[in-house]
Design a protein around this motif. Structure first.
Motif, PDB file in Angstrom:
ATOM      1  N   ARG A 149     -14.704  60.256 -53.155  1.00  0.00           N
ATOM      2  CA  ARG A 149     -14.969  58.931 -53.725  1.00  0.00           C
ATOM      3  C   ARG A 149     -15.657  59.066 -55.083  1.00  0.00           C
ATOM      4  O   ARG A 149     -16.593  59.855 -55.263  1.00  0.00           O
ATOM      5  N   GLU A 163     -18.941  53.481 -45.347  1.00  0.00           N
ATOM      6  CA  GLU A 163     -17.872  53.240 -44.378  1.00  0.00           C
ATOM      7  C   GLU A 163     -16.706  54.205 -44.579  1.00  0.00           C
ATOM      8  O   GLU A 163     -16.139  54.722 -43.606  1.00  0.00           O
ATOM      9  N   ALA A 164     -16.355  54.459 -45.838  1.00  0.00           N
ATOM     10  CA  ALA A 164     -15.237  55.373 -46.131  1.00  0.00           C
ATOM     11  C   ALA A 164     -15.546  56.796 -45.653  1.00  0.00           C
ATOM     12  O   ALA A 164     -14.661  57.504 -45.165  1.00  0.00           O
ATOM     13  N   GLN A 176     -19.168  50.618 -50.811  1.00  0.00           N
ATOM     14  CA  GLN A 176     -18.138  50.792 -49.769  1.00  0.00           C
ATOM     15  C   GLN A 176     -18.075  52.226 -49.247  1.00  0.00           C
ATOM     16  O   GLN A 176     -17.329  52.519 -48.316  1.00  0.00           O
ATOM     17  N   LYS A 194     -13.697  62.658 -47.985  1.00  0.00           N
ATOM     18  CA  LYS A 194     -14.386  63.830 -47.429  1.00  0.00           C
ATOM     19  C   LYS A 194     -15.679  64.127 -48.184  1.00  0.00           C
ATOM     20  O   LYS A 194     -16.320  65.139 -47.949  1.00  0.00           O
ATOM     21  N   GLN A 242     -17.711  57.522 -43.161  1.00  0.00           N
ATOM     22  CA  GLN A 242     -17.734  57.422 -41.684  1.00  0.00           C
ATOM     23  C   GLN A 242     -16.331  57.507 -41.109  1.00  0.00           C
ATOM     24  O   GLN A 242     -16.087  58.235 -40.156  1.00  0.00           O
ATOM     25  N   LYS A 243     -15.410  56.735 -41.714  1.00  0.00           N
ATOM     26  CA  LYS A 243     -14.040  56.665 -41.200  1.00  0.00           C
ATOM     27  C   LYS A 243     -13.215  57.878 -41.564  1.00  0.00           C
ATOM     28  O   LYS A 243     -12.093  58.036 -41.080  1.00  0.00           O
ATOM     29  N   GLY A 244     -13.726  58.705 -42.486  1.00  0.00           N
ATOM     30  CA  GLY A 244     -12.985  59.888 -42.895  1.00  0.00           C
ATOM     31  C   GLY A 244     -11.942  59.628 -43.959  1.00  0.00           C
ATOM     32  O   GLY A 244     -11.138  60.494 -44.274  1.00  0.00           O
ATOM     33  N   VAL A 245     -11.946  58.412 -44.531  1.00  0.00           N
ATOM     34  CA  VAL A 245     -11.039  58.075 -45.637  1.00  0.00           C
ATOM     35  C   VAL A 245     -11.322  58.998 -46.817  1.00  0.00           C
ATOM     36  O   VAL A 245     -10.423  59.378 -47.552  1.00  0.00           O
TER      37      VAL A 245
END
Ligand code: 3IO
Length: 338
Positions: free
Chosen positions: A166, A192-193, A189, A200, A195-198
């Motif tokens: 990110r 959450e990204a 944001q 690394k 946490q969800k693994g969107v």
């Protein structure tokens, strides 16, 4: 006689009442997108205290951290339309909107937040670019130079291969050139990204290891000294015009001081944050080789050229802005020793 005294004291009371109403008149709302603990909100609370103190309470500031009034992406519009009197924006979240001041987001290897913040402030004062014409700029500052924080180790640039990280602004492009995959989104944001693994990991300054507790999930840190993120604190024009002249002067006088205060705060805080992350989560910190740093630097050159083209399209004197920025950077490096 009695009647006269009563009338006099009643009118005196009325005068006092009116005077205090005029003094108590102004409460400014100030919106911010990240959580209260993070540095953009810490500087906001400092600014609030200074303003309330210096105006003897004539101006009160009501702060809204964590996107409770406006979020990262609707901040600019929200301030322009008066949903908040004041708001804090990260310029890279608005691609193409700030062709002049986005120069501060270029890979020029700022050595500290203080140097980058004061450079940004002076550059703005000198050029007063059109891009801010719909708002009043109260202060400007930057994040600290950016580094990689990731779930898996990046010991060398080759480890970046395909890794989703990110970021925002010019760092996205540099990441792509280094073989990683930049994923653009506001800082707010990112929890959450992750946490969800969107994603690394992320590329930003080390304050977030502690303030967002990212050290828990990103146990590996790589020193890259990538660009800073430039921020501006902006005010609605009508709200500004409603302020008494002496209050406007207090706000104007605070601009540069606030920029420097924030730079110093963050330069200290990134050290605390990294030390805390090492202690609490045993995070590992990797250094790149001189050759890898040279490689990163070379990858920044086309970005500077692309910025020049965009700036020229916006009728700006790109070369003058760049050379002034670099001269200010050198000046403040010498002056601050940072
Ligand atoms: C940042 C943004 C919000 C809260 C804390 C922060 N530390 C560094 C930044 C810069 C950044 O990554 C961004 O997106 O503005």
């Amino acid at each position: 006689m009695r009647k006269l005294i009563a009338t006099l004291s009643a009118s005196a009371a009325l005068v006092l009442l009116l005077a205090s109403a005029a003094l108590a008149g102004t409460t400014l709302t100030y919106a911010n997108f990240p959580p209260a603990k993070t540095f953009p909100c810490v500087q906001m609370e400092h600014w609030k205290a200074e303003v309330e103190n210096r105006t003897n309470g004539a101006v009160a500031v009501q702060t809204f951290p964590g996107g409770t009034l406006l979020g990262a992406k609707n901040m600019l519009r929200g301030v322009q339309t008066g949903q908040a009197d004041i708001g804090c924006i990260s310029l890279p979240y608005y691609p193409g909107v700030f062709p002049a001041m986005s120069a501060v987001n270029l890979p020029v290897a700022f050595s500290s937040t203080t140097v980058a913040s004061l450079t940004m402030w002076d550059l703005y004062q000198k050029y007063q670019p059109e891009e801010f014409k719909d708002v009043i700029v109260l202060t400007m500052f930057t994040s600290a130079p950016s580094n990689i924080m990731s779930k898996t180790p990046v010991k060398q640039l080759g480890d970046l291969n395909g890794m989703e990280l990110r970021a925002s602004g010019s760092i996205l492009k540099i990441l792509g050139d280094m073989g990683a995959q930049g994923v653009g989104m506001p800082m707010s944001q990112t929890p959450e990204a992750l946490q969800k693994g969107v994603v690394k990991g992320l590329v930003s300054s080390f304050d977030v290891l502690k303030d967002f507790n990212f050290a828990e999930i990103c146990r590996y840190e790589t020193i890259t000294n990538l660009p800073v993120y430039p921020f501006a604190v902006i005010m609605n024009k009508a709200s500004w015009n409603r302020l008494p002249g002496d209050a406007q002067k207090v706000l104007t006088d605070l601009g540069r001081e606030q920029s420097e205060w924030t730079g110093n705060y963050l330069d200290n805080h990134i050290k605390d944050s990294l030390a805390w992350a090492k202690e609490k989560y045993k995070v590992e910190v990797f250094e790149l080789t001189a050759a890898e740093h040279a490689d990163i630097k070379a990858k920044g050159v086309p970005l500077v050229n692309a910025w020049r083209t965009e700036a020229a399209k916006a009728d700006l004197d790109a070369d003058a802005i760049l050379s002034d920025m670099l001269a200010l950077k050198t000046k403040y490096e010498t002056e601050t020793g940072k």
